[in-house]
Design a protein around this motif. Structure first.
Motif: not given
Length: 115
Positions: A59, A61, A64
């Motif tokens: 993912y 950042d 996430k």
């Protein structure tokens, strides 16, 4: 040839959720990665989430803990569950399938997060 069709985009308020789908059809090779990208106006296209054939995922950042990618190999479909959406998530979301050196893209679905 592979066709990818995204669906599920729309207009939501900050904090709400959306679930995107991407269905693959045609002559589907054994692929290694299916992924979601997004592109906001004036911005470069960026990777949001990727689902690998071994079951792992990666993912960006910024998403996430809020976004979850999943795949249904039998249906040749991937999903992106998006929660706690923010205005900065506003973009056209694209699905991408990678098979060896070949990449296939969908046409995108618009996600707008605004109050």
């Amino acid at each position: 040839q592979v066709q990818l069709v995204e669906s599920g985009g729309g207009l939501v308020q900050p904090g709400e959720s959306l679930k995107l789908s991407c269905a693959a059809s045609g002559t589907i090779p054994n692929f290694t990665v299916m992924a979601w990208y997004r592109q906001a106006p004036g911005q470069q296209r960026e990777l949001v989430a990727a689902a690998f054939s071994g079951g792992s995922a990666d993912y960006h950042d910024s998403v996430k803990g809020r976004f979850t990618i999943s795949r249904d190999n039998a249906k040749h479909t991937i999903y992106l569950q998006m929660t706690s959406l923010k205005p900065e998530d506003t973009a056209v979301y694209y699905c991408k399938l990678t098979a060896g050196a070949a990449n296939f893209w969908g046409r995108g679905t618009q996600v707008t997060v605004s109050s």
